[in-house]
Design an enzyme around this catalytic site. Structure first.
Site, PDB file in Angstrom:
ATOM      1  N   HIS A   1       0.826  -1.219   0.000  1.00 26.04           N
ATOM      2  CA  HIS A   1       0.000   0.000   0.000  1.00 26.04           C
ATOM      3  C   HIS A   1       0.852   1.257   0.000  1.00 26.04           C
ATOM      4  O   HIS A   1       2.030   1.223   0.348  1.00 26.04           O
ATOM      5  CB  HIS A   1      -0.988   0.035   1.186  1.00 26.04           C
ATOM      6  CG  HIS A   1      -0.376   0.008   2.557  1.00 26.04           C
ATOM      7  ND1 HIS A   1      -0.201  -1.157   3.278  1.00 26.04           N
ATOM      8  CD2 HIS A   1       0.085   0.991   3.370  1.00 26.04           C
ATOM      9  CE1 HIS A   1       0.336  -0.885   4.463  1.00 26.04           C
ATOM     10  NE2 HIS A   1       0.534   0.435   4.540  1.00 26.04           N
TER      11      HIS A   1
ATOM     12  N   HIS B   1       3.909   7.018   3.713  1.00 30.20           N
ATOM     13  CA  HIS B   1       4.826   5.885   3.579  1.00 30.20           C
ATOM     14  C   HIS B   1       4.411   4.956   2.452  1.00 30.20           C
ATOM     15  O   HIS B   1       3.294   5.016   1.961  1.00 30.20           O
ATOM     16  CB  HIS B   1       4.976   5.112   4.906  1.00 30.20           C
ATOM     17  CG  HIS B   1       3.730   4.453   5.433  1.00 30.20           C
ATOM     18  ND1 HIS B   1       2.897   5.036   6.353  1.00 30.20           N
ATOM     19  CD2 HIS B   1       3.176   3.235   5.177  1.00 30.20           C
ATOM     20  CE1 HIS B   1       1.904   4.207   6.649  1.00 30.20           C
ATOM     21  NE2 HIS B   1       2.045   3.117   5.940  1.00 30.20           N
TER      22      HIS B   1
ATOM     23  N   GLU C   1       7.509   1.001   5.131  1.00 31.77           N
ATOM     24  CA  GLU C   1       6.945  -0.039   5.980  1.00 31.77           C
ATOM     25  C   GLU C   1       7.201  -1.375   5.289  1.00 31.77           C
ATOM     26  O   GLU C   1       7.020  -1.486   4.073  1.00 31.77           O
ATOM     27  CB  GLU C   1       5.431   0.184   6.155  1.00 31.77           C
ATOM     28  CG  GLU C   1       4.731  -0.886   6.993  1.00 31.77           C
ATOM     29  CD  GLU C   1       3.231  -0.636   7.155  1.00 31.77           C
ATOM     30  OE1 GLU C   1       2.699   0.331   6.557  1.00 31.77           O
ATOM     31  OE2 GLU C   1       2.585  -1.411   7.874  1.00 31.77           O
TER      32      GLU C   1
END
Ligand code: MC0
Ligand code: CO
Length: 134
Positions: A7, A79, A130
């Site tokens: 994502h 992120h 991440e």
């Protein structure tokens, strides 16, 4: 080591208006918000054909995204989340290569119920990364 893009997260100052914009203006598949107290954010997932967008909004006074939103009051890309097969092996390889793993270095369970870790944005061209074990 890194695999698919899981994502892209966007920090937003107003969750309801961001949800309406993605749902109505952009015509996307927008899910309902849910709190992630362990991460200090409320999250909304938007499913696209090839990846997801994660709208994030601060939850609590010590949210890790408070400073980011203070500096970017309209919101902004916060992120990128990349998938890895073995998050402990990935972490150890990154540390051996000099990258800084945020927090205490131990994975937390993320919004998909899978282990996640974050890497310092200053080590990756100003991009907070991440990692999610899939
Ligand atoms: C639920 C979950 C999931 O998907 O499963 C999630 O995603 S939770 C998503 C929320 N959780 C997280 O973000 C956890 C990891 N994040 C953190 O630990 C923190 O946000 C840090 C990345 C350490 C930043 O902390 P904080 O903003 O308090 O520190 P700071 O203001 O001193 O920032 C240090 C420097 O990094 C820059 N900086 C801060 N956040 C940034 C970001 N998102 N992207 C790029 N640069 C960033 C600042 O501008 C500053 O640069 P200058 O010094 O040049 O001005
Ligand atoms: Co995320």
């Amino acid at each position: 080591m890194i695999g698919r893009l899981n994502h892209v997260a966007i920090a937003v100052p107003d969750l309801n208006s961001a949800m309406a914009m993605y749902r109505e203006t952009l015509g996307a598949d927008v899910a309902e918000p849910f709190d992630q107290p362990e991460h200090g954010v409320t999250v909304v997932f938007i499913t696209l054909p090839n990846t997801k967008i994660e709208l994030i909004h601060p939850l609590g006074d010590d949210s890790p995204i408070n400073n980011f939103l203070a500096k970017n009051p309209d919101g902004g890309i916060h992120h990128m989340c990349y998938e890895v097969g073995d998050i402990i092996a990935a972490r150890d390889q990154l540390i051996a290569n000099g990258a800084r793993v945020l927090g205490n270095g131990e994975p937390k369970i993320g919004a998909h119920g899978k282990p996640v870790l974050f890497l310092h944005p200053k080590d990756f061209n100003g991009t907070l990364i991440e990692l999610e074990q899939v």
